[in-house]
Design a protein around this motif. Structure first.
Motif, mmCIF file in Angstrom:
data_model
loop_
_atom_site.group_PDB
_atom_site.id
_atom_site.type_symbol
_atom_site.label_atom_id
_atom_site.label_comp_id
_atom_site.label_asym_id
_atom_site.label_seq_id
_atom_site.Cartn_x
_atom_site.Cartn_y
_atom_site.Cartn_z
ATOM 1 N N ALA A 1 0.832 -1.208 0.000
ATOM 2 C CA ALA A 1 0.000 0.000 0.000
ATOM 3 C C ALA A 1 0.866 1.257 0.000
ATOM 4 O O ALA A 1 0.596 2.209 -0.729
ATOM 5 N N ARG A 2 1.927 1.261 0.819
ATOM 6 C CA ARG A 2 2.805 2.443 0.887
ATOM 7 C C ARG A 2 3.495 2.732 -0.443
ATOM 8 O O ARG A 2 3.795 3.878 -0.746
ATOM 9 N N SER A 3 3.751 1.697 -1.217
ATOM 10 C CA SER A 3 4.517 1.880 -2.457
ATOM 11 C C SER A 3 3.686 2.436 -3.616
ATOM 12 O O SER A 3 4.237 2.754 -4.666
ATOM 13 N N VAL A 4 2.392 2.565 -3.438
ATOM 14 C CA VAL A 4 1.532 3.093 -4.498
ATOM 15 C C VAL A 4 1.707 4.607 -4.575
ATOM 16 O O VAL A 4 1.699 5.301 -3.550
ATOM 17 N N ARG A 5 1.865 5.102 -5.783
ATOM 18 C CA ARG A 5 2.043 6.539 -5.995
ATOM 19 C C ARG A 5 0.821 7.311 -5.514
ATOM 20 O O ARG A 5 -0.313 6.937 -5.797
ATOM 21 N N GLY A 6 1.065 8.380 -4.754
ATOM 22 C CA GLY A 6 -0.010 9.231 -4.259
ATOM 23 C C GLY A 6 -0.418 8.933 -2.833
ATOM 24 O O GLY A 6 -1.158 9.697 -2.220
ATOM 25 N N VAL A 7 0.066 7.818 -2.272
ATOM 26 C CA VAL A 7 -0.281 7.459 -0.898
ATOM 27 C C VAL A 7 0.533 8.331 0.049
ATOM 28 O O VAL A 7 1.755 8.410 -0.054
ATOM 29 N N THR A 8 -0.164 9.002 0.962
ATOM 30 C CA THR A 8 0.522 9.854 1.932
ATOM 31 C C THR A 8 0.707 9.151 3.273
ATOM 32 O O THR A 8 1.620 9.489 4.021
ATOM 33 N N ALA A 9 -0.162 8.181 3.585
ATOM 34 C CA ALA A 9 -0.058 7.421 4.831
ATOM 35 C C ALA A 9 -0.905 6.161 4.696
ATOM 36 O O ALA A 9 -1.772 6.071 3.823
ATOM 37 N N VAL A 10 -0.628 5.194 5.569
ATOM 38 C CA VAL A 10 -1.402 3.955 5.582
ATOM 39 C C VAL A 10 -1.894 3.725 7.000
ATOM 40 O O VAL A 10 -1.116 3.761 7.955
ATOM 41 N N SER A 11 -3.191 3.504 7.129
ATOM 42 C CA SER A 11 -3.804 3.201 8.419
ATOM 43 C C SER A 11 -3.944 1.690 8.525
ATOM 44 O O SER A 11 -4.651 1.056 7.749
ATOM 45 N N ASP A 12 -3.270 1.097 9.502
ATOM 46 C CA ASP A 12 -3.236 -0.365 9.676
ATOM 47 C C ASP A 12 -4.343 -0.807 10.622
ATOM 48 O O ASP A 12 -4.259 -0.633 11.830
#
Length: 123
Positions: free
Chosen positions: A105-116
């Motif tokens: 998820a983090r490696s996708v372009r445009g992602v600023t943060a990931v909520s786990d």
């Protein structure tokens, strides 16, 4: 008033008026102040529809990567994106798989943060 002085003032008055006129417009025509910096050093505001479109694209890409991953059941993971923040909910096999999903998820372009919000199975 003396005639000579009156003639001299009459001839210079239009030149002085023109100089003042042009001097006033020159200062307004080309501002020298630098543009204002954004009020926040963080994200800049985007039009709402553009951000929503980006969020849909991010969600689609994360789901695609999860589907292509070996040993992972993407049906057990819900993906949603709001303002570039990806939220992952559901269950995974173990903590290693959880870390792998987070990295995808983090490696996708445009992602600023990931909520786990993922849970590792305990059975």
């Amino acid at each position: 008033m003396n005639t000579r002085l009156r003639a001299k003032l009459a001839s210079t008055a239009p030149a002085v008026a023109a100089a003042l006129l042009f001097a006033g417009t020159a200062t307004h025509a080309a501002p020298t102040d630098p543009p204002l910096a954004p009020s926040s050093p963080g994200r800049t505001a985007e039009p709402r529809d553009t951000q929503a479109s980006n969020d849909r694209t991010i969600t689609t890409e994360v789901r695609s990567r999860l589907s292509a991953a070996r040993g992972l059941d993407p049906a057990n993971i819900r993906v949603s994106t709001t303002d570039g923040v990806v939220r992952l909910e559901g269950t995974v096999r173990d903590d290693a798989q959880r870390a792998s999903v987070m990295e995808m998820a983090r490696s996708v372009r445009g992602v600023t943060a990931v909520s786990d919000e993922l849970k590792a199975r305990t059975d």
